[in-house]
Design an enzyme around this catalytic site. Structure first.
Site, mmCIF file in Angstrom:
data_model
loop_
_atom_site.group_PDB
_atom_site.id
_atom_site.type_symbol
_atom_site.label_atom_id
_atom_site.label_comp_id
_atom_site.label_asym_id
_atom_site.label_seq_id
_atom_site.Cartn_x
_atom_site.Cartn_y
_atom_site.Cartn_z
ATOM 1 N N GLU A 1 28.138 93.773 22.483
ATOM 2 C CA GLU A 1 26.757 94.241 22.651
ATOM 3 C C GLU A 1 26.638 95.434 23.606
ATOM 4 O O GLU A 1 25.949 95.373 24.640
ATOM 5 C CB GLU A 1 25.856 93.102 23.129
ATOM 6 N N GLU B 1 27.972 85.547 17.200
ATOM 7 C CA GLU B 1 27.093 84.717 18.031
ATOM 8 C C GLU B 1 25.827 84.367 17.271
ATOM 9 O O GLU B 1 25.264 85.230 16.605
ATOM 10 C CB GLU B 1 26.651 85.430 19.318
HETATM 11 C C1 GCO Z 1 24.291 88.052 24.477
HETATM 12 C C2 GCO Z 1 25.522 87.686 25.100
HETATM 13 C C3 GCO Z 1 25.680 86.246 25.505
HETATM 14 C C4 GCO Z 1 24.381 85.492 25.814
HETATM 15 C C5 GCO Z 1 23.822 84.846 24.554
HETATM 16 C C6 GCO Z 1 22.527 84.091 24.875
HETATM 17 O O1 GCO Z 1 24.291 88.140 23.250
HETATM 18 O O2 GCO Z 1 23.349 88.302 25.202
HETATM 19 O O3 GCO Z 1 26.607 88.025 24.265
HETATM 20 O O4 GCO Z 1 26.442 86.415 26.656
HETATM 21 O O5 GCO Z 1 24.637 84.486 26.765
HETATM 22 O O6 GCO Z 1 23.527 85.816 23.629
HETATM 23 O O7 GCO Z 1 21.611 84.993 25.422
#
Ligand code: GCO
Length: 462
Positions: A177, A367
């Site tokens: 990200e 994710e």
């Molecule tokens: C993000 C990060 C994670 C977060 C998850 C929940 O996507 O922000 O990769 O570290 O913890 O997404 O917010």
């Protein structure tokens, strides 16, 4: 929760996923490891940020987190009962390069070496994120991502990790990200390192992209066995009134910044918009001839983190940002107050297919998950909301695959409750409940739900 609609699972049995589908879970180093200054590890910008009073909810830090640095073997044993065939972790750059450059810290490399071997011994394929926001503070002190040297150091770090682990890692994610790190860490300052460059942030954007391309080349030079890719948080961006040209332009502007700024240069070799017009006040001299070709070094997969769509409208006249975010109403919401729109996962995958015809590599959902106000009830955690969330998003993913998308894996965020950045330990995303006072782990009902899915699909591949 307010009076929003209740989130319910879908009807009937979950669809069966393709044979060989990757079922995993995801974490990141700063959010679970702890041992923030152990075995030679240098401070990261997140150590510095979390140690600054007032920046993290309840004054929490990742100093201990889930103490995974010491409890990793038991955590892997727990994961091995989940039926998954993959685990996405991140490597702490300052654990490998405490000063951001120079000789690697052997105790850091040894930790990840043991972790990777431990996963393989349990039949779980390691996927490694090289940068999940924990930049060595020593490099931030020299300019961080505003300077090209940080991209060079990242390439060096990638090569060192590749030399050590390249024979055993299934997938490499260069950056997690980058848009979130660039815009919240450097433009707005609400996350580490807390800079407030506003629209002058383009050098950070460019050097993150350059670091990605240089790392791809470093991994290829090290002849790593695994796939190489990048992970972005991608979402459908809706205009409040699509028939209103100003709203439509606002949606396009916002999508360009939050989605395409870190995908178009990689897959298309060009920016999604005229950066001179958007990043007003930036120093564009950071771009050198040849940089676009480095950034566009081919990747083997695209990692997509999906949580929710976004809604925008035109801002007030003269607003330099060019968009105004609007709350999405009349949908279920997570404990984090995020909207739940499973169909948005199907939509963003179709948007990718239409935006990059003939250029889109295979997709992994690296994710997807939800925060729930989990409570322990006589040793159990009944998280029906998370089960419904998982059920609905997996159905949406199956719909995208049925429509012809080449999606090869899904990583639930996260295997265990962990340090949720500025929210500290206030948002629980895990399939496993963590009591942060005792470090006890309690598999939630969703752990069994996910295992049944992973085991069934893994069986399908038998
Ligand atoms: C993000 C990060 C994670 C977060 C998850 C929940 O996507 O922000 O990769 O570290 O913890 O997404 O917010």
């Amino acid at each position: 929760m307010g009076d929003e609609p209740v989130l319910k699972p879908g009807d009937g049995p979950l669809p069966v996923f393709p044979a060989g589908f990757t079922w995993g879970v995801a974490t990141s180093a700063y959010q679970i490891e702890g041992a923030w200054n152990e075995d030679g590890k240098g401070p990261s910008v997140w150590d510095t940020f979390a140690h600054t009073p007032g920046l993290i909810r309840d004054g929490a830090t990742g100093d201990v987190a889930c103490d995974h640095y010491h409890r990793w073997a038991a955590d892997l044993d727990l994961m091995s009962t989940l039926g998954i065939n993959a685990y996405r972790l991140s490597v702490s750059w300052p654990r490998i390069m405490p000063a951001g450059a120079g000789a690697a810290e052997p105790r850091g490399l040894d930790f990840y070496d043991r972790l990777v071997d431990g996963l393989l011994e349990r039949g779980i394929a390691p996927y490694l994120t090289l940068f999940h926001w924990d930049l060595p503070q020593a490099l931030e002190d020299k300019g961080g991502w505003t300077v090209r040297d940080t991209a060079e150091r990242f390439s060096e770090y990638a090569g060192i990790v590749a030399q050590r682990l390249g024979d055993r890692v299934a997938g490499w994610i260069t950056l997690n990200e980058p848009a979130v790190h660039a815009f919240y860490g450097y433009a707005l300052g609400t996350s580490a390192p807390g800079r407030t460059m506003a629209l002058a942030v383009y050098p950070v954007v460019h050097h993150l992209l350059l670091a990605h391309g240089m790392a791809v080349r470093a991994l290829r030079s090290a002849r790593v066995k695994g796939m190489v890719g990048i992970t972005n948080n991608l979402a459908p961006v809706w205009a409040v009134d699509p028939s209103d040209a100003r709203d439509d332009a606002a949606a396009e502007r916002y999508a360009g910044l939050r989605n395409w700024q870190f995908v178009d240069p990689i897959l298309l070799g060009k920016n999604p918009f005229d950066v001179d017009q958007v990043y007003v006040g930036s120093d564009f001299s950071v771009v050198r001839d040849g940089d676009p070709a480095v950034i566009a070094e081919p990747v083997d997969f695209l990692g997509v983190n999906y949580y929710a769509p976004e809604l925008v409208r035109a801002p007030d006249e003269g607003d330099p940002l060019g968009f105004e975010q609007v709350r999405i109403d009349n949908v279920p919401r997570t404990a984090f107050d995020w909207p739940v729109v499973p169909e948005g996962l199907t939509e963003i995958i179709k948007v990718l297919r239409d935006r990059y015809p003939g250029r889109l590599p295979p997709i992994y959902i690296t994710e997807n998950g939800t925060s729930v106000d989990d409570e322990v009830d006589e040793g159990h955690v009944h998280d029906a909301f998370r089960i419904a969330y998982l059920d609905r998003h997996l159905r949406a993913l199956a719909d995208a695959i049925k429509a012809g998308a080449d999606v090869r894996g899904y990583f639930y965020w996260s295997v265990m409750d962990n340090f949720e950045w500025e929210e500290g330990f206030g948002e629980r995303f895990g399939l496993v409940y963590v009591d942060f006072n005792t470090q006890a782990r309690i598999p939630k009902d969703s752990f069994d739900f996910y295992r049944a899915i992973a085991m069934r699909s893994t069986d399908a591949t038998a």
